[in-house]
Design an enzyme around this catalytic site. Structure first.
Site, short mmCIF file in Angstrom:
data_model
loop_
_atom_site.label_atom_id
_atom_site.label_comp_id
_atom_site.label_asym_id
_atom_site.label_seq_id
_atom_site.Cartn_x
_atom_site.Cartn_y
_atom_site.Cartn_z
N TYR A 20 -18.87 -18.19 5.91
CA TYR A 20 -19.72 -18.92 5.35
C TYR A 20 -21.18 -18.20 4.77
O TYR A 20 -21.89 -17.58 5.57
CB TYR A 20 -20.13 -19.98 5.91
CG TYR A 20 -20.66 -21.28 5.35
CD1 TYR A 20 -22.06 -21.54 5.94
CD2 TYR A 20 -20.19 -21.97 4.18
CE1 TYR A 20 -22.54 -22.88 5.07
CE2 TYR A 20 -20.91 -22.78 3.44
CZ TYR A 20 -21.95 -23.47 4.13
OH TYR A 20 -22.85 -24.34 3.51
N ASP A 53 -25.66 -19.74 10.22
CA ASP A 53 -25.32 -21.06 9.92
C ASP A 53 -23.65 -20.96 9.87
O ASP A 53 -23.05 -20.23 10.23
CB ASP A 53 -25.64 -21.28 8.51
CG ASP A 53 -25.25 -20.41 7.29
OD1 ASP A 53 -25.37 -20.89 6.44
OD2 ASP A 53 -24.73 -19.50 7.58
N HIS A 57 -7.21 -23.10 11.28
CA HIS A 57 -7.25 -24.33 10.82
C HIS A 57 -6.33 -24.51 9.60
O HIS A 57 -5.58 -25.80 9.99
CB HIS A 57 -8.60 -24.56 9.92
CG HIS A 57 -8.84 -25.76 9.03
ND1 HIS A 57 -9.89 -26.62 9.50
CD2 HIS A 57 -8.31 -26.16 8.14
CE1 HIS A 57 -9.83 -27.71 8.64
NE2 HIS A 57 -9.04 -27.39 7.66
N GLU A 58 -6.01 -23.80 8.86
CA GLU A 58 -4.82 -24.01 7.88
C GLU A 58 -3.40 -23.88 8.36
O GLU A 58 -2.82 -24.79 8.14
CB GLU A 58 -4.84 -22.93 6.71
CG GLU A 58 -6.16 -22.73 6.16
CD GLU A 58 -6.92 -24.08 5.34
OE1 GLU A 58 -8.03 -24.35 5.11
OE2 GLU A 58 -6.03 -24.91 5.57
N ASP A 63 0.83 -1.23 -0.07
CA ASP A 63 0.00 -0.09 -0.09
C ASP A 63 0.92 1.24 -0.03
O ASP A 63 2.05 1.03 0.59
CB ASP A 63 -0.96 -0.02 1.32
CG ASP A 63 -2.08 0.96 1.04
OD1 ASP A 63 -2.95 0.66 0.36
OD2 ASP A 63 -1.84 2.17 1.68
N ASP A 101 -13.02 -37.06 -1.53
CA ASP A 101 -12.72 -36.37 -0.54
C ASP A 101 -11.51 -37.14 0.55
O ASP A 101 -11.84 -36.97 1.70
CB ASP A 101 -13.73 -35.59 0.41
CG ASP A 101 -13.30 -34.63 1.42
OD1 ASP A 101 -12.33 -33.79 0.96
OD2 ASP A 101 -13.88 -34.57 2.42
N HIS A 135 -2.87 -27.29 9.99
CA HIS A 135 -2.35 -28.21 9.13
C HIS A 135 -0.67 -28.44 8.98
O HIS A 135 0.01 -29.28 8.82
CB HIS A 135 -2.83 -28.12 7.68
CG HIS A 135 -4.19 -28.65 7.58
ND1 HIS A 135 -4.63 -29.90 7.96
CD2 HIS A 135 -5.22 -28.05 7.08
CE1 HIS A 135 -5.88 -29.94 7.66
NE2 HIS A 135 -6.46 -28.95 7.27
N TYR A 171 -3.40 -37.63 4.86
CA TYR A 171 -4.48 -37.03 4.65
C TYR A 171 -5.38 -38.06 3.87
O TYR A 171 -5.88 -37.81 2.79
CB TYR A 171 -4.52 -35.75 3.82
CG TYR A 171 -5.39 -34.65 3.94
CD1 TYR A 171 -6.43 -34.37 2.80
CD2 TYR A 171 -5.80 -34.08 5.08
CE1 TYR A 171 -7.02 -33.51 2.90
CE2 TYR A 171 -6.63 -33.10 5.18
CZ TYR A 171 -7.18 -32.78 3.93
OH TYR A 171 -8.24 -31.88 4.04
N HIS A 209 -13.56 -34.47 5.26
CA HIS A 209 -14.39 -33.50 5.87
C HIS A 209 -15.84 -33.72 6.21
O HIS A 209 -16.31 -32.85 6.86
CB HIS A 209 -14.55 -32.39 4.72
CG HIS A 209 -13.36 -31.71 4.49
ND1 HIS A 209 -12.41 -32.07 3.20
CD2 HIS A 209 -12.78 -30.60 4.70
CE1 HIS A 209 -11.33 -31.10 2.97
NE2 HIS A 209 -11.60 -30.16 4.16
N GLU A 214 -18.09 -19.78 10.49
CA GLU A 214 -19.39 -19.11 10.44
C GLU A 214 -19.10 -17.39 10.06
O GLU A 214 -20.10 -16.87 9.38
CB GLU A 214 -20.08 -18.98 11.79
CG GLU A 214 -19.43 -18.35 12.77
CD GLU A 214 -17.93 -18.96 13.40
OE1 GLU A 214 -17.84 -20.26 12.82
OE2 GLU A 214 -16.95 -18.35 13.95
N ASP A 267 -17.26 -19.82 19.82
CA ASP A 267 -18.63 -20.71 19.60
C ASP A 267 -17.95 -21.97 19.06
O ASP A 267 -16.67 -21.63 18.71
CB ASP A 267 -19.55 -20.01 18.22
CG ASP A 267 -18.47 -19.57 17.33
OD1 ASP A 267 -18.88 -18.63 16.77
OD2 ASP A 267 -17.69 -20.44 16.63
N GLU A 277 -8.04 -33.31 9.77
CA GLU A 277 -9.05 -32.42 9.27
C GLU A 277 -9.74 -32.03 10.85
O GLU A 277 -9.92 -30.70 10.98
CB GLU A 277 -10.38 -32.85 8.66
CG GLU A 277 -9.96 -32.42 7.19
CD GLU A 277 -9.65 -30.94 6.81
OE1 GLU A 277 -10.84 -30.27 7.48
OE2 GLU A 277 -8.51 -30.75 6.45
N ASP A 335 -11.04 -18.57 12.42
CA ASP A 335 -10.94 -20.08 12.60
C ASP A 335 -10.46 -20.80 11.29
O ASP A 335 -9.91 -21.83 11.41
CB ASP A 335 -12.27 -20.80 13.15
CG ASP A 335 -13.64 -20.54 12.48
OD1 ASP A 335 -14.58 -20.42 12.87
OD2 ASP A 335 -13.28 -19.74 11.37
#
Ligand SMILES: CCCCC[C@H](S)C(=O)N[C@@H](Cc1ccccc1)C(=O)N[C@@H](C)C(=O)O
Ligand SMILES: [Ca+2]
Ligand SMILES: [Zn+2]
Length: 303
Positions: free
Chosen positions: A191, A198, A145-146, A60, A224, A149, A160, A229, A188, A183, A169, A141
């Site tokens: 998504y 949801d 998560h990533e 920037d 998968d 991994h 995996y 998942h 959430e 939570d 996972e 989250d």
């Protein structure tokens, strides 16, 4: 011209103000955080809607990352910093390799890409299609998560595929909760932006989002990577039951010790139960805490 660490700011995916650790060189500001202890650098890049990695630095001109398209960059950078802090402050781990590895993220990957992943070297985030997902780095989250991994890759190395893959996972989801504990939902914040309330998954109620929460409902499939998942719902439910009975503080220490000391590439759900019980015994003995962990796994049909 000054060169070095600076503090900028920006707006995240959800339009929220965030202070950013940036770096200035020859009049340009980079999403490049050199402030972590022990040399862990956090850098954020953009693929500019293409698929070549790592892409170019997110920059920037005035250290104010405030344009709408910069929201994904802002959040990938900011949340990577919070996940670094979580592993360092809670578990004494200095980046995913425990040796100060650079945490590199690339955002704006592909076109309308509804996913995020760790590719063995870095994190990659799609922008979502605006219907299924907003830019995925907009959820803390997801980022946790990533990065988890990456930690798993350097510790347990869970393959995996099938049960070890579902465990991989699940550990990524469970540490997503430990980092963002407000939570038991996953994803959430990004998504279905047009639908509230949801999530992609739930630790407390996997079944609400099409996942099994008991071994009797294990989903045998070739897709998968053997339904990693989907079947993660079973260990996710066990984690939820464990957290509910012994609390987050003990649970996260048990999970980290199991992941970093006992789990192996071919660990299945039963081996995970044993690893978690061994970690519990190491840390808290074989009293009520131990019995709570054992009970959680029995409730999901894993003995
Ligand atoms: C590229 C191949 C797929 C890699 C899967 C990555 S690790 C993954 O599991 N991504 C998460 C992203 C996520 C995490 C938490 C909350 C919401 C979304 C994931 O669950 N992806 C889903 C959409 C999937 O791949 O089925
Ligand atoms: Ca969440
Ligand atoms: Zn994953």
């Amino acid at each position: 011209v000054t060169e070095g660490a600076t503090t900028g700011y920006g707006y995240g995916v959800l339009g929220d103000y965030k202070s950013l650790k940036t770096y200035s060189a020859n009049g340009t500001y980079y999403l490049y955080d050199t402030t972590k202890p022990m040399s862990g650098v956090i850098e954020t890049r953009t693929a500019n809607y293409g698929s070549s990695l790592p892409g170019s630095y997110s920059v920037d001109s005035n250290n104010a990352f405030t344009s709408t398209s910069q929201g994904a960059d802002v959040d990938a950078h900011y949340y990577a910093g919070t996940v670094y802090d979580y592993y360092y402050n809670t578990h004494g781990r200095n980046s995913y390799d425990n040796n100060g590895a650079t945490i590199r993220s690339t955002v704006h990957y592909g076109s309308n890409y509804n996913n995020a992943f760790w590719n063995g070297a870095q994190m990659v985030y799609g922008d979502g299609d605006g219907s299924t997902f907003d830019p995925l780095s907009g959820a803390q989250d997801v980022v946790a998560h990533e990065i988890t991994h990456a930690v798993i890759e350097r510790t347990a190395g869970l393959r995996y595929q099938d049960q070890s893959g579902a465990l991989n996972e699940s550990m990524a989801d469970v540490f997503g909760y430990f980092v963002e504990p407000e939570d038991f939902l996953l994803g959430e914040d990004v998504y279905t932006p047009n639908k509230s309330g949801d999530a992609l998954r739930s630790l407390s109620n996997p079944d609400a989002y099409g996942q099994p929460s008991h071994m009797d409902d294990y989903y045998y499939t070739s897709s998968d990577n053997g339904g990693v998942h989907t079947n993660s719902g079973i260990p996710n439910k066990a984690a939820y039951l464990t957290i509910q009975s012994i609390g987050k503080t003990k649970a996260e220490k048990i999970y980290y010790r199991a992941m970093s000391v006992y789990l192996t590439p071919t660990s299945n759900f039963s081996a995970a139960r044993s690893a978690l019980l061994q970690a519990t015994s190491d840390l808290y003995g074989t009293g009520s805490t131990y019995n709570s962990v054992a009970s959680a796994w029995s409730q999901v049909g894993v003995n």
